[in-house]
Design a protein around this motif. Structure first.
Motif, PDB file in Angstrom:
ATOM      1  N   GLY A  87       3.292  12.441   9.469  1.00 23.24           N
ATOM      2  CA  GLY A  87       1.800  12.867   9.051  1.00 23.24           C
ATOM      3  C   GLY A  87       0.976  11.378   8.978  1.00 23.24           C
ATOM      4  O   GLY A  87      -0.204  11.589   9.174  1.00 23.24           O
ATOM      5  N   ASN A  88       1.696  10.428   9.599  1.00 24.57           N
ATOM      6  CA  ASN A  88       0.736   9.309  10.065  1.00 24.57           C
ATOM      7  C   ASN A  88       0.467   9.183  11.650  1.00 24.57           C
ATOM      8  O   ASN A  88       1.155   9.225  12.392  1.00 24.57           O
ATOM      9  CB  ASN A  88       1.867   7.969   9.679  1.00 24.57           C
ATOM     10  CG  ASN A  88       1.940   7.745   8.209  1.00 24.57           C
ATOM     11  OD1 ASN A  88       0.961   7.957   7.418  1.00 24.57           O
ATOM     12  ND2 ASN A  88       3.184   7.579   7.887  1.00 24.57           N
ATOM     13  N   ALA A  89      -0.913   8.848  11.718  1.00 20.90           N
ATOM     14  CA  ALA A  89      -1.334   8.618  13.277  1.00 20.90           C
ATOM     15  C   ALA A  89      -1.207   7.121  13.549  1.00 20.90           C
ATOM     16  O   ALA A  89      -1.237   7.014  14.764  1.00 20.90           O
ATOM     17  CB  ALA A  89      -2.801   8.858  12.968  1.00 20.90           C
ATOM     18  N   LEU A 120       0.841  -1.195  -0.014  1.00 18.71           N
ATOM     19  CA  LEU A 120      -0.109  -0.049   0.176  1.00 18.71           C
ATOM     20  C   LEU A 120       0.855   1.294  -0.026  1.00 18.71           C
ATOM     21  O   LEU A 120       1.885   1.403   0.795  1.00 18.71           O
ATOM     22  CB  LEU A 120      -1.015  -0.004   1.361  1.00 18.71           C
ATOM     23  CG  LEU A 120      -1.913  -1.113   1.387  1.00 18.71           C
ATOM     24  CD1 LEU A 120      -2.697  -1.089   2.772  1.00 18.71           C
ATOM     25  CD2 LEU A 120      -2.839  -1.329   0.182  1.00 18.71           C
ATOM     26  N   GLU A 121       0.827   2.171  -1.001  1.00 14.56           N
ATOM     27  CA  GLU A 121       1.585   3.512  -1.085  1.00 14.56           C
ATOM     28  C   GLU A 121       0.765   4.382  -1.010  1.00 14.56           C
ATOM     29  O   GLU A 121      -0.300   4.498  -1.895  1.00 14.56           O
ATOM     30  CB  GLU A 121       2.230   3.467  -2.340  1.00 14.56           C
ATOM     31  CG  GLU A 121       2.901   4.607  -2.714  1.00 14.56           C
ATOM     32  CD  GLU A 121       3.671   5.176  -1.873  1.00 14.56           C
ATOM     33  OE1 GLU A 121       4.616   4.558  -1.044  1.00 14.56           O
ATOM     34  OE2 GLU A 121       3.755   6.474  -1.649  1.00 14.56           O
ATOM     35  N   ALA A 122       0.903   5.578  -0.340  1.00 17.74           N
ATOM     36  CA  ALA A 122      -0.012   6.715  -0.228  1.00 17.74           C
ATOM     37  C   ALA A 122      -0.157   7.452  -1.471  1.00 17.74           C
ATOM     38  O   ALA A 122      -1.177   8.030  -1.486  1.00 17.74           O
ATOM     39  CB  ALA A 122       0.634   7.730   0.845  1.00 17.74           C
ATOM     40  N   ALA A 182      11.651   9.908  -0.707  1.00 16.74           N
ATOM     41  CA  ALA A 182      13.093  10.057  -0.783  1.00 16.74           C
ATOM     42  C   ALA A 182      13.543   9.412  -2.073  1.00 16.74           C
ATOM     43  O   ALA A 182      14.515   9.848  -3.000  1.00 16.74           O
ATOM     44  CB  ALA A 182      13.987  10.007   0.432  1.00 16.74           C
ATOM     45  N   SER A 183      12.957   7.888  -2.169  1.00 14.99           N
ATOM     46  CA  SER A 183      13.506   7.208  -3.138  1.00 14.99           C
ATOM     47  C   SER A 183      13.452   7.520  -4.632  1.00 14.99           C
ATOM     48  O   SER A 183      14.385   7.305  -5.404  1.00 14.99           O
ATOM     49  CB  SER A 183      12.797   5.816  -3.112  1.00 14.99           C
ATOM     50  OG  SER A 183      12.872   5.472  -1.743  1.00 14.99           O
ATOM     51  N   GLY A 184      12.598   8.727  -4.876  1.00 13.88           N
ATOM     52  CA  GLY A 184      12.591   9.103  -6.254  1.00 13.88           C
ATOM     53  C   GLY A 184      13.184  10.461  -6.482  1.00 13.88           C
ATOM     54  O   GLY A 184      13.019  11.305  -7.365  1.00 13.88           O
TER      55      GLY A 184
HETATM   56  C1  LIG Z   1      18.229  14.611  -1.970  1.00 18.25           C
HETATM   57  C2  LIG Z   1      18.410  13.236  -1.625  1.00 18.25           C
HETATM   58  C3  LIG Z   1      19.644  12.866  -2.232  1.00 18.25           C
HETATM   59  C4  LIG Z   1      20.043  11.284  -1.767  1.00 18.25           C
HETATM   60  N1  LIG Z   1      21.153  10.762  -2.106  1.00 18.25           N
HETATM   61  C5  LIG Z   1      21.333   9.572  -1.920  1.00 18.25           C
HETATM   62  C6  LIG Z   1      22.245   8.715  -2.805  1.00 18.25           C
HETATM   63  O1  LIG Z   1      22.977   9.238  -3.685  1.00 18.25           O
HETATM   64  N2  LIG Z   1      22.580   7.516  -2.432  1.00 18.25           N
HETATM   65  C7  LIG Z   1      21.820   6.877  -1.618  1.00 18.25           C
HETATM   66  O2  LIG Z   1      22.302   5.634  -1.518  1.00 18.25           O
HETATM   67  N3  LIG Z   1      20.570   7.328  -0.838  1.00 18.25           N
HETATM   68  C8  LIG Z   1      20.470   8.706  -1.080  1.00 18.25           C
HETATM   69  N4  LIG Z   1      19.621   9.150  -0.437  1.00 18.25           N
HETATM   70  C9  LIG Z   1      18.775   8.579   0.485  1.00 18.25           C
HETATM   71  C10 LIG Z   1      17.783   7.781  -0.002  1.00 18.25           C
HETATM   72  O3  LIG Z   1      17.069   8.201  -1.062  1.00 18.25           O
HETATM   73  C11 LIG Z   1      16.663   7.102   1.232  1.00 18.25           C
HETATM   74  O4  LIG Z   1      17.713   6.498   1.964  1.00 18.25           O
HETATM   75  C12 LIG Z   1      15.767   6.090   0.642  1.00 18.25           C
HETATM   76  O5  LIG Z   1      15.220   6.565  -0.438  1.00 18.25           O
HETATM   77  C13 LIG Z   1      14.853   6.043   1.838  1.00 18.25           C
HETATM   78  O6  LIG Z   1      13.826   4.934   1.489  1.00 18.25           O
HETATM   79  P1  LIG Z   1      12.835   4.487   2.223  1.00 18.25           P
HETATM   80  O7  LIG Z   1      12.055   3.616   1.270  1.00 18.25           O
HETATM   81  O8  LIG Z   1      12.863   4.148   3.556  1.00 18.25           O
HETATM   82  O9  LIG Z   1      11.811   5.903   2.141  1.00 18.25           O
HETATM   83  P2  LIG Z   1      10.935   6.859   1.032  1.00 18.25           P
HETATM   84  O10 LIG Z   1      11.316   6.583  -0.397  1.00 18.25           O
HETATM   85  O11 LIG Z   1      10.801   8.084   1.563  1.00 18.25           O
HETATM   86  O12 LIG Z   1       9.539   5.851   0.965  1.00 18.25           O
HETATM   87  C14 LIG Z   1       8.724   5.702   1.915  1.00 18.25           C
HETATM   88  C15 LIG Z   1       7.079   5.831   1.213  1.00 18.25           C
HETATM   89  O13 LIG Z   1       6.205   5.467   2.168  1.00 18.25           O
HETATM   90  C16 LIG Z   1       4.965   6.303   1.798  1.00 18.25           C
HETATM   91  N5  LIG Z   1       4.133   6.348   2.647  1.00 18.25           N
HETATM   92  C17 LIG Z   1       4.341   7.227   4.081  1.00 18.25           C
HETATM   93  N6  LIG Z   1       3.154   7.169   4.683  1.00 18.25           N
HETATM   94  C18 LIG Z   1       2.495   6.350   4.099  1.00 18.25           C
HETATM   95  C19 LIG Z   1       1.006   5.764   4.561  1.00 18.25           C
HETATM   96  N7  LIG Z   1       0.320   6.348   5.650  1.00 18.25           N
HETATM   97  N8  LIG Z   1       0.600   4.708   3.688  1.00 18.25           N
HETATM   98  C20 LIG Z   1       0.948   4.267   2.570  1.00 18.25           C
HETATM   99  N9  LIG Z   1       2.333   4.836   2.305  1.00 18.25           N
HETATM  100  C21 LIG Z   1       2.990   5.817   2.971  1.00 18.25           C
HETATM  101  C22 LIG Z   1       5.704   7.410   0.919  1.00 18.25           C
HETATM  102  O14 LIG Z   1       4.902   8.005   0.086  1.00 18.25           O
HETATM  103  C23 LIG Z   1       6.807   7.038   0.410  1.00 18.25           C
HETATM  104  O15 LIG Z   1       6.791   6.490  -0.746  1.00 18.25           O
HETATM  105  C24 LIG Z   1      19.179  10.888  -0.794  1.00 18.25           C
HETATM  106  C25 LIG Z   1      18.130  11.402  -0.144  1.00 18.25           C
HETATM  107  C26 LIG Z   1      17.958  12.600  -0.571  1.00 18.25           C
HETATM  108  C27 LIG Z   1      16.442  13.228  -0.171  1.00 18.25           C
END
Ligand SMILES: Cc1cc2nc3c(=O)[nH]c(=O)nc-3n(C[C@H](O)[C@H](O)[C@H](O)COP(=O)(O)OP(=O)(O)OC[C@H]3O[C@@H](n4cnc5c(N)ncnc54)[C@H](O)[C@@H]3O)c2cc1C
Length: 456
Positions: free
Chosen positions: A261-263, A82-84, A91-93
Motif C-alpha cells: 500500500g505504500n507509494a 512515524l507509524e501509520a 505482524a509484530s502485534g
Molecule cells: C500469525 C503470525 C505468527 C508469527 N509467529 C512468530 C513467532 O512465534 N515468533 C517470531 O519470532 N515471529 C513470528 N512471526 C513473525 C513476526 O511477527 C514478524 O517477523 C515481525 O513482526 C515483523 O516485524 P516488522 O517490524 O518487520 O513488521 P511489522 O510488525 O509488520 O511492522 C511494520 C509496521 O510498518 C507500519 N507501516 C507500514 N506502512 C507505513 C507507512 N506508510 N507509514 C508509517 N508506517 C507504516 C505498519 O503499520 C506496521 O506497524 C509471526 C507472524 C505472524 C503474522
C-alpha cells in the motif's frame, strides 16, 4: 464450546461479508482481535502535526522499527519514528509469541560475503536479547525464558545435527527421550525431541510497544496515526510527508515489512513473498488441566511440521498460530476445530475439559525467499542515505530487536556496511505469490495429514 473473538465477530457482522473476508485474507483485521493487546488500551502516540527536523526518520514501528528507534535513541542519535497506526499494529502485534534464539539452517549463509559469520556471532552473543531488553528497560512483556522443545515422533538425524552445531556455539541444547518429553509436555505422542534451555515466550505486542516507549523516554520523537505518503529529496536531506506534517531528515530507515500500500520507494514493495498466517488463543485453561498439559511450560513446536507452535502465556491461555487454507483465513471456527482435534489427539487429557476460543486473528509475514529455511531478513540501501530493514519472515521476535540494534549501531557510527546483514540493493522477486501457494496449498495440508497419521 467454540466462540469467535469479540473484535472478529464485529467484523464478520458487517453488512458486506467480502469486507471481512478481505480483512482476514490481507491480515488487516483490527489488532485488538489479536490475543496480545491488554484490555486497558495503551496510551496513543499523537499524529505528527507541523514541520520538524531530525537526523534519522524511522518509518514503521513493528519489532524492526521499534528496535532501530530504541537503539538509535540510546546512542544519542536524533530520531523521529512515524507509524501509520500505532506501534505493533502489523505482524509484530499478531505473532505467536515464540522466542527462537537460533537459526534452523546456516548453509545458505555461505553465499554471503562474510559467510554469515557476523550474523551468527551476533545471534550467539545476543540470543537473550528479548529478555535482556525487557530487564534493561523495564518492559512488562510477559517475557518468560522457559526454553523451547522441538518434539518429534522419533529420533531425527537432522535435529541431532542442529543440536550439536549450536551446542558447539555454547548453547545448552540436548536430545530428550520419550520419558523426558512425557514429563515436560504431558503427552506420549512424541517420543523424542531436542530441548533448548534458552528462548521461550513473549507478548510481542507489549514487547514492541515497550521498546517504542523506551525509545521515547530516551528522546526519540514518536508519532502514531502518521502514515508516510511521500519521501522526496530536498537538497542534501529527505522530506518525509504524512497527512498533517513533514519531517526533514538526513537519513531514512524504512521498516514497513511487506511495504504493502505504500507509494514511496515502490522498489521495496516487490522484494518479498507475503504469507497470511492466523493466530488463535483459548480462554485461560482450567488449573486442573494445566497440571498435566505442558507442566514444564516449555514453548513447544512439532518437528518436522511445525504445525502448531504452542505457548501457554502468563494468563494461562494456549496461544498458537497456523496457516489458513486457501480462502479460509476468515474461518475462525474451522481453525479452532483443527486445533481442538490436534489437542485431543496429542493430549487426551484435554478431552475432559471445555476449551473456548478467546481470540482469532490474522497477520502477514514478509519473507525474502520462498524456501522456508532460506528466509533471512534483508538490509537494503534504497537510495542515497535511505535504508530498509525488512523481510523478517516468521522469526521476528529475536531478529527484529537483534538486527535493529546492529543497524542502529552501524548508522550511528556512519558505517552502514558494519551491520551484520549484507547491504544489498532491493531486487524484485519474480513470483511473489509462490511462497503462499506452496505453504497454503501444499505444505500445510500435507503437514496436517502427516501429523494426523503420525508419520515423520
Ligand atoms: C500469525 C503470525 C505468527 C508469527 N509467529 C512468530 C513467532 O512465534 N515468533 C517470531 O519470532 N515471529 C513470528 N512471526 C513473525 C513476526 O511477527 C514478524 O517477523 C515481525 O513482526 C515483523 O516485524 P516488522 O517490524 O518487520 O513488521 P511489522 O510488525 O509488520 O511492522 C511494520 C509496521 O510498518 C507500519 N507501516 C507500514 N506502512 C507505513 C507507512 N506508510 N507509514 C508509517 N508506517 C507504516 C505498519 O503499520 C506496521 O506497524 C509471526 C507472524 C505472524 C503474522
Amino acid at each position: 464450546m467454540n466462540r469467535i473473538a469479540p473484535g472478529s465477530a464485529d467484523l464478520i457482522r458487517r453488512p458486506d461479508p467480502r469486507q471481512a473476508t478481505l480483512a482476514y485474507e490481507s491480515g488487516t483485521v483490527p489488532v485488538h482481535c489479536s490475543a496480545w493487546p491488554p484490555e486497558e488500551p495503551l496510551p496513543l502516540y499523537p499524529a505528527l502535526a507541523g514541520h520538524i527536523e531530525t537526523d534519522v526518520v524511522v518509518i514503521g514501528a513493528g519489532l524492526a522499527g521499534a528496535s532501530v528507534s530504541l537503539h538509535l535513541a540510546e546512542l544519542g542519535v536524533a530520531t523521529v519514528t512515524l507509524e501509520a497506526r500505532q506501534p505493533a499494529n502489523g505482524a509484530s502485534g499478531r505473532n505467536a509469541g515464540h522466542v527462537q534464539p537460533f537459526l534452523d539452517v546456516l548453509e545458505p549463509l555461505q553465499a554471503w560475503p562474510d559467510k554469515g559469520r557476523r550474523l551468527v556471532d551476533a545471534l550467539i552473543q545476543h540470543r537473550n536479547i528479548v529478555y535482556d531488553l525487557c530487564l534493561k528497560h523495564g518492559i512488562q512483556g510477559d517475557a518468560s525464558p522457559d526454553g523451547l522443545l522441538e518434539a518429534a515422533f522419533q529420533p531425527s538425524a537432522a535435529l541431532e545435527q542442529k543440536a550439536r552445531r549450536w551446542r558447539d556455539f555454547g548453547y545448552e541444547v540436548n536430545p530428550v527421550d520419550a520419558a523426558q518429553v512425557r514429563t515436560m509436555l504431558g503427552t506420549e505422542r512424541y517420543r523424542w525431541g531436542i530441548h533448548w534451555k534458552e528462548g521461550g515466550r513473549v507478548n510481542p505486542y507489549l514487547f514492541t510497544q515497550g521498546m517504542v516507549a523506551a525509545a521515547a523516554r530516551l528522546g526519540a520523537r514518536v508519532y502514531g496515526d502518521s502514515p508516510v505518503s511521500a519521501c522526496e529529496k530536498d537538497g542534501q536531506r529527505w522530506r518525509v510527508t504524512t497527512p498533517w506534517g513533514t519531517v526533514l531528515a538526513r537519513r531514512i530507515v524504512v521498516c514497513t515489512s511487506g511495504h504493502a500500500g505504500n507509494a514511496f520507494f515502490p522498489q521495496l514493495a516487490q522484494t518479498q513473498y507475503p504469507l497470511v498466517a492466523c493466530g488463535l488463543a483459548t480462554r485461560p485453561l482450567p488449573d486442573a488441566l494445566l497440571e498435566t498439559l505442558n507442566p514444564s511450560r516449555v514453548v513447544f513446536t512439532q518437528f518436522p511440521t511445525g504445525l502448531y507452535p504452542l505457548v501457554i502465556d502468563g494468563r494461562k491461555r494456549l496461544v498458537t498460530a497456523t496457516i489458513p487454507g486457501p480462502g479460509q483465513a476468515g474461518n475462525a471456527e474451522t481453525h479452532f476445530n483443527y486445533l481442538l482435534r490436534y489437542l485431543h489427539r496429542t493430549f487426551p487429557q484435554t478431552r475432559a475439559f471445555t476449551l473456548e476460543l478467546e481470540s482469532y486473528w490474522t497477520g502477514v509475514t514478509a519473507s525474502s525467499s520462498h524456501v522456508y529455511h532460506q528466509d533471512y531478513a534483508k538490509f537494503y540501501r534504497v537510495e542515497d542515505n535511505v535504508f530498509a530493514l525488512m523481510n523478517l519472515g516468521t522469526w521476528g521476535n529475536v531478529m527484529g530487536p537483534l538486527l535493529g540494534m546492529s543497524l542502529a549501531r552501524a548508522l550511528a557510527a556512519g558505517r552502514p556496511e558494519d551491520c551484520v546483514l549484507p547491504l544489498e540493493a532491493p531486487v524484485p522477486v519474480r513470483f511473489p505469490g509462490l511462497f503462499e501457494f506452496k505453504v497454503r496449498r501444499l505444505m500445510i495440508p500435507a503437514a496436517r495429514l502427516v501429523d494426523k497419521l503420525g508419520f515423520t
